[in-house]
Write a protein that holds these residues in place. Structure first.
Motif, PDB file in Angstrom:
ATOM      1  N   GLY A 375       0.804  -1.223   0.000  1.00 40.35           N
ATOM      2  CA  GLY A 375       0.000   0.000   0.000  1.00 40.35           C
ATOM      3  C   GLY A 375       0.831   1.263   0.000  1.00 40.35           C
ATOM      4  O   GLY A 375       0.305   2.358   0.229  1.00 40.35           O
ATOM      5  N   ASP A 376       2.134   1.150  -0.272  1.00 39.06           N
ATOM      6  CA  ASP A 376       3.031   2.302  -0.258  1.00 39.06           C
ATOM      7  C   ASP A 376       3.039   2.968  -1.635  1.00 39.06           C
ATOM      8  O   ASP A 376       4.093   3.212  -2.232  1.00 39.06           O
ATOM      9  N   VAL A 377       1.845   3.253  -2.132  1.00 38.66           N
ATOM     10  CA  VAL A 377       1.687   3.699  -3.516  1.00 38.66           C
ATOM     11  C   VAL A 377       2.082   5.156  -3.687  1.00 38.66           C
ATOM     12  O   VAL A 377       2.590   5.561  -4.740  1.00 38.66           O
ATOM     13  N   ARG A 378       1.890   5.967  -2.652  1.00 38.90           N
ATOM     14  CA  ARG A 378       2.260   7.381  -2.764  1.00 38.90           C
ATOM     15  C   ARG A 378       3.763   7.528  -3.010  1.00 38.90           C
ATOM     16  O   ARG A 378       4.185   8.378  -3.806  1.00 38.90           O
ATOM     17  N   TYR A 379       4.552   6.706  -2.327  1.00 41.38           N
ATOM     18  CA  TYR A 379       5.998   6.756  -2.561  1.00 41.38           C
ATOM     19  C   TYR A 379       6.324   6.378  -4.004  1.00 41.38           C
ATOM     20  O   TYR A 379       7.161   7.021  -4.651  1.00 41.38           O
ATOM     21  N   LEU A 380       5.677   5.327  -4.515  1.00 42.49           N
ATOM     22  CA  LEU A 380       5.911   4.918  -5.897  1.00 42.49           C
ATOM     23  C   LEU A 380       5.525   6.026  -6.871  1.00 42.49           C
ATOM     24  O   LEU A 380       6.227   6.266  -7.860  1.00 42.49           O
ATOM     25  N   ARG A 381       4.402   6.696  -6.570  1.00 39.60           N
ATOM     26  CA  ARG A 381       3.975   7.811  -7.430  1.00 39.60           C
ATOM     27  C   ARG A 381       5.031   8.904  -7.462  1.00 39.60           C
ATOM     28  O   ARG A 381       5.455   9.356  -8.543  1.00 39.60           O
ATOM     29  N   ASN A 382       5.486   9.328  -6.289  1.00 38.12           N
ATOM     30  CA  ASN A 382       6.472  10.407  -6.217  1.00 38.12           C
ATOM     31  C   ASN A 382       7.789  10.005  -6.869  1.00 38.12           C
ATOM     32  O   ASN A 382       8.428  10.819  -7.544  1.00 38.12           O
ATOM     33  N   LEU A 383       8.189   8.757  -6.656  1.00 37.74           N
ATOM     34  CA  LEU A 383       9.434   8.270  -7.245  1.00 37.74           C
ATOM     35  C   LEU A 383       9.354   8.283  -8.766  1.00 37.74           C
ATOM     36  O   LEU A 383      10.289   8.719  -9.453  1.00 37.74           O
ATOM     37  N   THR A 384       8.249   7.795  -9.321  1.00 33.55           N
ATOM     38  CA  THR A 384       8.124   7.724 -10.770  1.00 33.55           C
ATOM     39  C   THR A 384       8.105   9.112 -11.391  1.00 33.55           C
ATOM     40  O   THR A 384       8.765   9.368 -12.406  1.00 33.55           O
ATOM     41  N   VAL A 385       7.355  10.025 -10.789  1.00 32.75           N
ATOM     42  CA  VAL A 385       7.293  11.395 -11.314  1.00 32.75           C
ATOM     43  C   VAL A 385       8.669  12.053 -11.224  1.00 32.75           C
ATOM     44  O   VAL A 385       9.133  12.687 -12.186  1.00 32.75           O
ATOM     45  N   ALA A 386       9.346  11.885 -10.082  1.00 32.08           N
ATOM     46  CA  ALA A 386      10.682  12.486  -9.920  1.00 32.08           C
ATOM     47  C   ALA A 386      11.681  11.883 -10.899  1.00 32.08           C
ATOM     48  O   ALA A 386      12.501  12.604 -11.493  1.00 32.08           O
ATOM     49  N   GLY A 387      11.624  10.556 -11.076  1.00 39.56           N
ATOM     50  CA  GLY A 387      12.544   9.903 -12.011  1.00 39.56           C
ATOM     51  C   GLY A 387      12.302  10.329 -13.442  1.00 39.56           C
ATOM     52  O   GLY A 387      13.251  10.488 -14.225  1.00 39.56           O
ATOM     53  N   ALA A 388      11.019  10.514 -13.800  1.00 39.79           N
ATOM     54  CA  ALA A 388      10.691  10.947 -15.159  1.00 39.79           C
ATOM     55  C   ALA A 388      11.124  12.389 -15.401  1.00 39.79           C
ATOM     56  O   ALA A 388      11.784  12.699 -16.401  1.00 39.79           O
ATOM     57  N   LEU A 389      10.764  13.295 -14.463  1.00 44.58           N
ATOM     58  CA  LEU A 389      11.067  14.717 -14.643  1.00 44.58           C
ATOM     59  C   LEU A 389      12.540  15.034 -14.428  1.00 44.58           C
ATOM     60  O   LEU A 389      13.087  15.952 -15.055  1.00 44.58           O
ATOM     61  N   GLY A 390      13.179  14.280 -13.516  1.00 45.82           N
ATOM     62  CA  GLY A 390      14.576  14.575 -13.198  1.00 45.82           C
ATOM     63  C   GLY A 390      15.594  13.729 -13.932  1.00 45.82           C
ATOM     64  O   GLY A 390      16.794  14.036 -13.897  1.00 45.82           O
ATOM     65  N   GLY A 391      15.145  12.667 -14.595  1.00 50.49           N
ATOM     66  CA  GLY A 391      16.088  11.779 -15.258  1.00 50.49           C
ATOM     67  C   GLY A 391      15.738  11.490 -16.698  1.00 50.49           C
ATOM     68  O   GLY A 391      16.424  11.931 -17.631  1.00 50.49           O
ATOM     69  N   PHE A 392      14.640  10.766 -16.918  1.00 50.30           N
ATOM     70  CA  PHE A 392      14.312  10.266 -18.245  1.00 50.30           C
ATOM     71  C   PHE A 392      14.046  11.386 -19.244  1.00 50.30           C
ATOM     72  O   PHE A 392      14.683  11.470 -20.304  1.00 50.30           O
ATOM     73  N   LEU A 393      13.106  12.294 -18.926  1.00 51.96           N
ATOM     74  CA  LEU A 393      12.734  13.333 -19.888  1.00 51.96           C
ATOM     75  C   LEU A 393      13.886  14.289 -20.215  1.00 51.96           C
ATOM     76  O   LEU A 393      14.134  14.575 -21.391  1.00 51.96           O
ATOM     77  N   PRO A 394      14.631  14.798 -19.214  1.00 53.77           N
ATOM     78  CA  PRO A 394      15.780  15.642 -19.577  1.00 53.77           C
ATOM     79  C   PRO A 394      16.805  14.903 -20.440  1.00 53.77           C
ATOM     80  O   PRO A 394      17.358  15.480 -21.382  1.00 53.77           O
ATOM     81  N   ALA A 395      17.041  13.627 -20.125  1.00 59.46           N
ATOM     82  CA  ALA A 395      18.053  12.870 -20.877  1.00 59.46           C
ATOM     83  C   ALA A 395      17.659  12.703 -22.337  1.00 59.46           C
ATOM     84  O   ALA A 395      18.489  12.872 -23.241  1.00 59.46           O
ATOM     85  N   ILE A 396      16.385  12.368 -22.594  1.00 59.86           N
ATOM     86  CA  ILE A 396      16.024  12.119 -23.995  1.00 59.86           C
ATOM     87  C   ILE A 396      15.944  13.415 -24.798  1.00 59.86           C
ATOM     88  O   ILE A 396      16.267  13.432 -25.993  1.00 59.86           O
ATOM     89  N   TRP A 397      15.559  14.521 -24.156  1.00 57.88           N
ATOM     90  CA  TRP A 397      15.547  15.773 -24.897  1.00 57.88           C
ATOM     91  C   TRP A 397      16.959  16.318 -25.092  1.00 57.88           C
ATOM     92  O   TRP A 397      17.239  16.993 -26.101  1.00 57.88           O
ATOM     93  N   LEU A 398      17.879  16.012 -24.180  1.00 55.15           N
ATOM     94  CA  LEU A 398      19.292  16.328 -24.419  1.00 55.15           C
ATOM     95  C   LEU A 398      19.838  15.486 -25.565  1.00 55.15           C
ATOM     96  O   LEU A 398      20.676  15.948 -26.354  1.00 55.15           O
ATOM     97  N   ALA A 399      19.369  14.240 -25.654  1.00 52.63           N
ATOM     98  CA  ALA A 399      19.770  13.387 -26.773  1.00 52.63           C
ATOM     99  C   ALA A 399      19.357  14.014 -28.101  1.00 52.63           C
ATOM    100  O   ALA A 399      20.094  13.949 -29.099  1.00 52.63           O
ATOM    101  N   HIS A 400      18.186  14.640 -28.108  1.00 51.46           N
ATOM    102  CA  HIS A 400      17.741  15.337 -29.316  1.00 51.46           C
ATOM    103  C   HIS A 400      18.590  16.585 -29.568  1.00 51.46           C
ATOM    104  O   HIS A 400      19.057  16.827 -30.689  1.00 51.46           O
ATOM    105  N   ALA A 401      18.822  17.363 -28.507  1.00 55.58           N
ATOM    106  CA  ALA A 401      19.564  18.621 -28.669  1.00 55.58           C
ATOM    107  C   ALA A 401      20.985  18.387 -29.160  1.00 55.58           C
ATOM    108  O   ALA A 401      21.498  19.173 -29.977  1.00 55.58           O
TER     109      ALA A 401
END
Length: 442
Positions: A375-401
């Motif tokens: 039931g620790d879903v809030r932590y999973l939510r925050n982790l996924t959003v933070a990982g996407a905004l702080g890791g995945f999305l910046p990395a792939i748009w830098l790959a484009h740039a």
């Protein structure tokens, strides 16, 4: 200590985990396999019907995703009640989840009758494809209540550690529909409409079977708004988490498309193989949800922690096995999906990243299941959003740039996976996730 608690370590054996995971895997695979059959049948009608099913099917896939959210949110809550020795309360969670599923399913069905045409025109643009897709979608959407009731049923039955009935309740209707689809499309002369009718038959029958299983438990079927609200909180967090995943992978595809047709083709091959691996590894996560929830419901935090370690090791082993298969198929598998040398070459650019991530992903998916079960879903939510905004999305748009190609995109996915892995392992070191009791405090 209750009898359930005393047997937690025993039921968490690899054999017990496999007994829960393997039927769950068949259930997970049934719908995608049926979609392949449906696509093959409709494909022979021509280009427009096939495109119409692709457009309408995208909408129904989102409905199925809502069902997954309901199922995952229900499993942990039911499992805790079951672990506490109160099967009636565990089933009662299924009753409330079914009311929630039915309500959402009816809303989807009604919304598609009213706005299906506008939605398909938005997705495909005005024209014959959008019109055909709207006709298909209006009929197919009538199966949404059954589809979501089946998802809720999967959730509570997994919670009481019964994965055999869901196997038959999902597999049987899908097999029936796989036979019915070509008969309705061709000999019956219904064409594209026949495909939609076959979908509705399968989903409605499956939902009815799960409802019958609920009724046979002889618990009250009265809706309880307070419980439904708690389930909505879990569903909300899982939805936000899912949106973060969807945004990340859609962005990755968008960036790959900017590198050319060959690049996006190669990316599509590897990402679909990634999704297939995730499907298989999710079966292990489902077993973890049921067993961890039961352990915590029985106040056995030590058993829950031991189980977390065990499923993490099993996840690593399964991911490692996939990696070995991927290495062995390096020169063969991309060619099965495309005869274009440029596409195959681009797929091989992403291939080393894909192989390297598989063992890590096996651990991540398994631990996702552990925390959902707890039931620790809030932590999973925050982790996924933070990982996407702080890791995945910046990395792939830098790959484009910086014009880094598919290697840059898949390095971003590796970063996303590593961030999640580290954060999940750190979470397991603290007590906040393993809260014992028949319910988790809100």
């Amino acid at each position: 200590m209750t009898q359930s608690a005393a047997t937690t370590v025993r039921v968490a054996s690899p054999r017990r985990i496999a007994a829960l995971a393997l039927p769950a895997l068949v259930v997970l695979a049934a719908e995608p396999l049926y979609v392949l059959v449906d696509t093959a049948v409709v494909g022979h009608l021509g280009r427009v019907p096939l495109a119409a099913v692709a457009v309408g099917g995208t909408v129904m896939t989102l409905t199925a995703w809502l069902g997954t959210v309901v199922a995952y949110g229900t499993t942990g809550r039911s499992a805790r009640r079951y672990g506490a020795g109160d099967r009636g309360a565990a089933v009662a969670e299924g009753v409330q989840a079914s009311w929630l599923a039915l309500s959402v399913g009816v809303l989807v069905a009604v919304a598609m009758q009213v706005g299906g045409g506008a939605l398909t025109r938005t997705l495909a643009g005005p024209g014959e494809v959008a019109d055909a897709a709207a006709g298909w979608l209006r009929i197919a959407a009538l199966g949404a209540p059954g589809l979501l009731l089946a998802a809720a049923g999967n959730g509570w039955l997994r919670g009481v550690q019964d994965t055999r009935r869901p196997l038959w309740f999902v597999l049987g209707p899908n097999l029936l529909s796989a036979v019915l689809c070509p008969l309705l499309v061709y000999p019956a002369g219904l064409g594209l409409v026949g495909s939609a009718v076959a979908n509705v038959v399968a989903q409605t029958l499956s939902g009815a079977l799960f409802v019958a299983a609920l009724v046979s438990e002889r618990v009250t079927l009265r809706p309880r708004p307070q419980v439904i609200r708690h389930q909505l909180v879990l569903s909300r967090d899982l939805l936000v988490r899912g949106v973060a995943f969807q945004a990340s992978f859609l962005s990755a595809t968008a960036v790959a498309a900017r590198f050319g047709a060959a690049a996006v083709g190669g990316h599509q091959i590897v990402v679909q193989l990634w999704f297939f691996a995730a499907l298989v590894l999710d079966a292990l996560a489902i077993a973890a949800q049921a067993l961890v929830g039961a352990a915590l419901g029985a106040d056995d935090t030590a058993g829950a922690r031991a189980l977390a370690g065990r499923v993490a090791r099993l996840g690593a082993a399964c991911g490692g096995a996939f990696a070995v298969l991927a290495v062995a198929g390096t020169g063969v598998v991309p060619g099965l999906f495309s005869s274009d040398p440029g596409v195959r070459e681009q797929a091989l650019v992403a291939w080393p990243w894909f192989v390297a991530m598989l063992p890590l992903a096996g651990i991540v998916f398994a631990l996702d299941g552990v925390l959902i079960g707890a039931g620790d879903v809030r932590y999973l939510r925050n982790l996924t959003v933070a990982g996407a905004l702080g890791g995945f999305l910046p990395a792939i748009w830098l790959a484009h740039a910086f014009d880094l190609g598919l290697g840059g995109i898949w390095a971003g996915l590796m970063l996303f996976t590593v961030i999640r892995l580290v954060a999940l392992l750190l979470r397991l070191r603290v007590d906040a996730w393993a809260i014992p009791g028949a319910t988790r405090p809100h």
